[in-house]
Motif scaffolding. Structure first.
Motif, PDB file in Angstrom:
ATOM      1  N   MET A   1       1.154   9.111 -10.315  1.00  0.00           N
ATOM      2  CA  MET A   1       1.289   8.289  -9.116  1.00  0.00           C
ATOM      3  C   MET A   1       2.700   7.729  -9.052  1.00  0.00           C
ATOM      4  N   GLY A   2       3.357   7.749  -7.880  1.00  0.00           N
ATOM      5  CA  GLY A   2       4.733   7.332  -7.736  1.00  0.00           C
ATOM      6  C   GLY A   2       4.931   5.831  -7.899  1.00  0.00           C
ATOM      7  N   LEU A   3       6.113   5.475  -8.370  1.00  0.00           N
ATOM      8  CA  LEU A   3       6.449   4.067  -8.580  1.00  0.00           C
ATOM      9  C   LEU A   3       6.439   3.305  -7.263  1.00  0.00           C
ATOM     10  N   GLN A   4       6.898   3.962  -6.185  1.00  0.00           N
ATOM     11  CA  GLN A   4       6.940   3.291  -4.878  1.00  0.00           C
ATOM     12  C   GLN A   4       5.533   2.911  -4.424  1.00  0.00           C
ATOM     13  N   ARG A   5       4.563   3.802  -4.664  1.00  0.00           N
ATOM     14  CA  ARG A   5       3.177   3.515  -4.289  1.00  0.00           C
ATOM     15  C   ARG A   5       2.655   2.313  -5.072  1.00  0.00           C
ATOM     16  N   LYS A   6       2.978   2.225  -6.372  1.00  0.00           N
ATOM     17  CA  LYS A   6       2.542   1.088  -7.193  1.00  0.00           C
ATOM     18  C   LYS A   6       3.163  -0.216  -6.704  1.00  0.00           C
ATOM     19  N   GLN A   7       4.439  -0.153  -6.301  1.00  0.00           N
ATOM     20  CA  GLN A   7       5.115  -1.354  -5.800  1.00  0.00           C
ATOM     21  C   GLN A   7       4.459  -1.859  -4.519  1.00  0.00           C
ATOM     22  N   ILE A   8       4.082  -0.919  -3.659  1.00  0.00           N
ATOM     23  CA  ILE A   8       3.429  -1.296  -2.400  1.00  0.00           C
ATOM     24  C   ILE A   8       2.075  -1.931  -2.677  1.00  0.00           C
ATOM     25  N   ILE A   9       1.295  -1.328  -3.584  1.00  0.00           N
ATOM     26  CA  ILE A   9      -0.019  -1.881  -3.937  1.00  0.00           C
ATOM     27  C   ILE A   9       0.133  -3.272  -4.530  1.00  0.00           C
ATOM     28  N   SER A  10       1.107  -3.423  -5.443  1.00  0.00           N
ATOM     29  CA  SER A  10       1.344  -4.723  -6.090  1.00  0.00           C
ATOM     30  C   SER A  10       1.688  -5.793  -5.060  1.00  0.00           C
ATOM     31  N   SER A  11       2.573  -5.461  -4.123  1.00  0.00           N
ATOM     32  CA  SER A  11       2.979  -6.433  -3.102  1.00  0.00           C
ATOM     33  C   SER A  11       1.819  -6.781  -2.174  1.00  0.00           C
ATOM     34  N   ALA A  12       1.046  -5.764  -1.766  1.00  0.00           N
ATOM     35  CA  ALA A  12      -0.071  -5.997  -0.845  1.00  0.00           C
ATOM     36  C   ALA A  12      -1.168  -6.837  -1.488  1.00  0.00           C
ATOM     37  N   LEU A  13      -1.517  -6.527  -2.755  1.00  0.00           N
ATOM     38  CA  LEU A  13      -2.537  -7.314  -3.456  1.00  0.00           C
ATOM     39  C   LEU A  13      -2.075  -8.741  -3.684  1.00  0.00           C
TER      40      LEU A  13
ATOM     41  N   ASP B   1      -8.056  16.157   4.484  1.00  0.00           N
ATOM     42  CA  ASP B   1      -9.448  16.292   4.041  1.00  0.00           C
ATOM     43  C   ASP B   1      -9.943  15.008   3.394  1.00  0.00           C
ATOM     44  N   ALA B   2      -9.099  14.395   2.559  1.00  0.00           N
ATOM     45  CA  ALA B   2      -9.486  13.137   1.915  1.00  0.00           C
ATOM     46  C   ALA B   2      -9.681  12.031   2.953  1.00  0.00           C
ATOM     47  N   LEU B   3      -8.814  11.994   3.967  1.00  0.00           N
ATOM     48  CA  LEU B   3      -8.952  10.998   5.038  1.00  0.00           C
ATOM     49  C   LEU B   3     -10.211  11.253   5.868  1.00  0.00           C
ATOM     50  N   SER B   4     -10.576  12.517   6.049  1.00  0.00           N
ATOM     51  CA  SER B   4     -11.795  12.846   6.794  1.00  0.00           C
ATOM     52  C   SER B   4     -13.025  12.334   6.055  1.00  0.00           C
ATOM     53  N   GLY B   5     -13.014  12.452   4.710  1.00  0.00           N
ATOM     54  CA  GLY B   5     -14.113  11.909   3.913  1.00  0.00           C
ATOM     55  C   GLY B   5     -14.198  10.401   4.040  1.00  0.00           C
TER      56      GLY B   5
ATOM     57  N   ILE C   1      -7.637  -3.388   0.331  1.00  0.00           N
ATOM     58  CA  ILE C   1      -6.180  -3.553   0.278  1.00  0.00           C
ATOM     59  C   ILE C   1      -5.539  -2.386  -0.471  1.00  0.00           C
ATOM     60  N   ILE C   2      -6.168  -1.981  -1.589  1.00  0.00           N
ATOM     61  CA  ILE C   2      -5.612  -0.886  -2.394  1.00  0.00           C
ATOM     62  C   ILE C   2      -5.622   0.419  -1.602  1.00  0.00           C
ATOM     63  N   VAL C   3      -6.764   0.750  -0.996  1.00  0.00           N
ATOM     64  CA  VAL C   3      -6.869   2.007  -0.251  1.00  0.00           C
ATOM     65  C   VAL C   3      -5.946   1.983   0.968  1.00  0.00           C
ATOM     66  N   PHE C   4      -5.896   0.854   1.665  1.00  0.00           N
ATOM     67  CA  PHE C   4      -4.993   0.724   2.807  1.00  0.00           C
ATOM     68  C   PHE C   4      -3.551   0.998   2.376  1.00  0.00           C
ATOM     69  N   SER C   5      -3.139   0.407   1.253  1.00  0.00           N
ATOM     70  CA  SER C   5      -1.759   0.559   0.770  1.00  0.00           C
ATOM     71  C   SER C   5      -1.438   2.015   0.447  1.00  0.00           C
ATOM     72  N   VAL C   6      -2.425   2.723  -0.102  1.00  0.00           N
ATOM     73  CA  VAL C   6      -2.211   4.098  -0.535  1.00  0.00           C
ATOM     74  C   VAL C   6      -2.153   5.073   0.642  1.00  0.00           C
ATOM     75  N   ILE C   7      -3.025   4.879   1.640  1.00  0.00           N
ATOM     76  CA  ILE C   7      -3.101   5.872   2.721  1.00  0.00           C
ATOM     77  C   ILE C   7      -2.166   5.561   3.882  1.00  0.00           C
ATOM     78  N   HIS C   8      -1.598   4.355   3.923  1.00  0.00           N
ATOM     79  CA  HIS C   8      -0.835   3.914   5.097  1.00  0.00           C
ATOM     80  C   HIS C   8       0.254   4.908   5.499  1.00  0.00           C
TER      81      HIS C   8
ATOM     82  N   PHE D   1      -5.467  10.220  -4.477  1.00  0.00           N
ATOM     83  CA  PHE D   1      -5.125  10.509  -3.083  1.00  0.00           C
ATOM     84  C   PHE D   1      -3.783  11.239  -3.044  1.00  0.00           C
ATOM     85  N   PRO D   2      -3.697  12.367  -2.337  1.00  0.00           N
ATOM     86  CA  PRO D   2      -2.473  13.177  -2.360  1.00  0.00           C
ATOM     87  C   PRO D   2      -1.248  12.410  -1.871  1.00  0.00           C
ATOM     88  N   ILE D   3      -0.143  12.557  -2.585  1.00  0.00           N
ATOM     89  CA  ILE D   3       1.117  11.940  -2.147  1.00  0.00           C
ATOM     90  C   ILE D   3       1.687  12.712  -0.967  1.00  0.00           C
TER      91      ILE D   3
END
Length: 387
Positions: free
Chosen positions: A1-13, A75-79, A102-109, A66-68
């Motif tokens: 998982m990318g560092l940028q994605r972790k930073q976004i999750i950390s800030s959002a949470l 397909d994952a968003l359809s599920g 919050i976590i899922v929102f941050s990842v798929i945004h 979730f695919p970067i």
């Protein structure tokens, strides 16, 4: 998982839990989403209710895999879209977004932002959920606003009304023409073209009626392609040995939580030894029709990943946290498995071409992960076929 994605999750949470975004967490590169979530939760002094923790972990697992690449995420968003059909939020009382939201929102945004107008139109429940989250949580300038496009349904209705008006006008013209033709026919008894026309119309109606069953059959065919027809369970191989009369086959006794161990014959002798398989966790289909393979009864099918030239084959691996006997699930896909698959319908043959591991080795059906209570099932072979 990318560092940028972790930073976004950390800030959002942190914003959601009213923590300072600069709260010391150390090097984010050392965290996965689960440990990141637990550390932020600990810093906030809030504890997740025990009844909710397993469900939170399910959505954390979804976020982890979730695919970067936005081009492969649909397909994952359809599920996810199917899961949100009857819910305002992923977890909680139906009104307040949870940490999982919050976590899922941050990842798929970012992936949703990159979708086309047409693709977003197919994810109406995801779009409503994202709009709801944005209105409930003040993210500041962390995320670009995802606009919920309204009014499309009204435009559609207007189009339907226009079509209906056009159809009404056309029908009115036809009625006038038919009346004139009838009067002409009555005036000239020798003319029987109207009779021919009626017969022709009758044939068309009959043909249309005959098409209806084929449409139903097509629907049934699509239903057969659902992975929900398969009863895929987590098992533990208690014992394995070589098939007495086939060098390419092994026989396994597998524990799936029943009183009796299930015997399965697998074509793994060229790739695994009996010792390799003993006490190994596997994923198997348990509702295939039992039958003998070279005079030895087999009551299941161990799912294996294979590379393109079939030189490397290995059984799928459930996570350690998965419970023996639990059924593998697929996010957004519900349905009851067949008691026993019908070999004549070739259900298995139609489903397995859609089973593969992604570039991280996560086992999927059409891109939707094989999920258990402990997380997704995996393989060490990325982009492998599964059967």
């Amino acid at each position: 998982m990318g560092l940028q994605r972790k930073q976004i999750i950390s800030s959002a949470l942190s914003k959601h839990l009213s923590l300072s975004p600069e709260a010391p967490l150390g090097d984010l590169g050392e965290y996965d989403i689960k440990s990141l979530y637990l550390n932020i939760l600990k810093s906030s002094g809030k504890r997740s209710p025990s009844k909710e923790s397993e469900a939170v972990m399910k959505w954390i697992s979804f976020a982890e895999i979730f695919p970067i690449d936005s081009s492969t995420c649909f397909d994952a968003l359809s599920g996810l879209n199917k899961d949100l059909a009857l819910n305002s939020v992923l977890l909680g009382n139906g009104l307040t977004p949870s940490e999982a939201d919050i976590i899922v929102f941050s990842v798929i945004h970012s992936s949703v932002i990159g979708l086309s107008h047409l693709e977003r139109g197919k994810l109406v429940h995801v779009m409503r959920w994202m709009d709801y989250i944005q209105n409930k949580v003040d993210f500041g300038k962390l995320f670009e606003k995802v606009l919920l496009e309204k009014g499309a349904f009204e435009l559609q209705l207007q189009g339907i009304k226009g079509d209906a008006k056009s159809e009404t006008d056309t029908n009115a013209k036809k009625t006038v023409e038919n009346t004139k033709n009838k009067e002409k026919s009555e005036a000239d008894p020798s003319t029987k073209k109207s009779d021919v026309g009626n017969k022709s119309t009758g044939k068309k109606e009959s043909a249309q009626e005959k098409k209806k069953p084929s449409e139903t059959e097509a629907g049934e065919k699509d239903k057969e392609l659902s992975v929900s027809l398969l009863n895929i369970q987590v098992g533990l191989i208690r014992k394995a040995w070589k098939h007495p009369s086939a060098d390419s086959l092994l026989v396994e006794e597998i524990d799936i939580g029943d009183a009796k161990l299930r015997q399965v014959v697998s074509g793994l002798a060229k790739f695994c030894s009996p010792d390799d398989l003993t006490n190994r966790r596997v994923v198997l289909i348990t509702n295939v029709k039992p039958g003998k393979l070279r005079d030895v009864m087999s009551e299941g099918l161990v799912l294996c990943a294979s590379n393109e030239d079939h030189t490397i084959v290995e059984p799928l691996l459930p996570p350690e946290g998965a419970k023996i006997g639990e059924r593998v699930s697929f996010l957004g896909i519900d349905g009851k498995p067949e008691d026993v698959l019908n070999p004549k319908k070739k259900q298995l043959e139609k489903i397995t071409p859609n089973l593969f591991s992604d570039d991280k080795g996560v086992a999927t059906f059409k891109g939707i992960p094989f999920m258990t209570s402990g997380g997704p099932c995996t393989s060490s072979i990325p982009k492998a076929s599964i059967k």
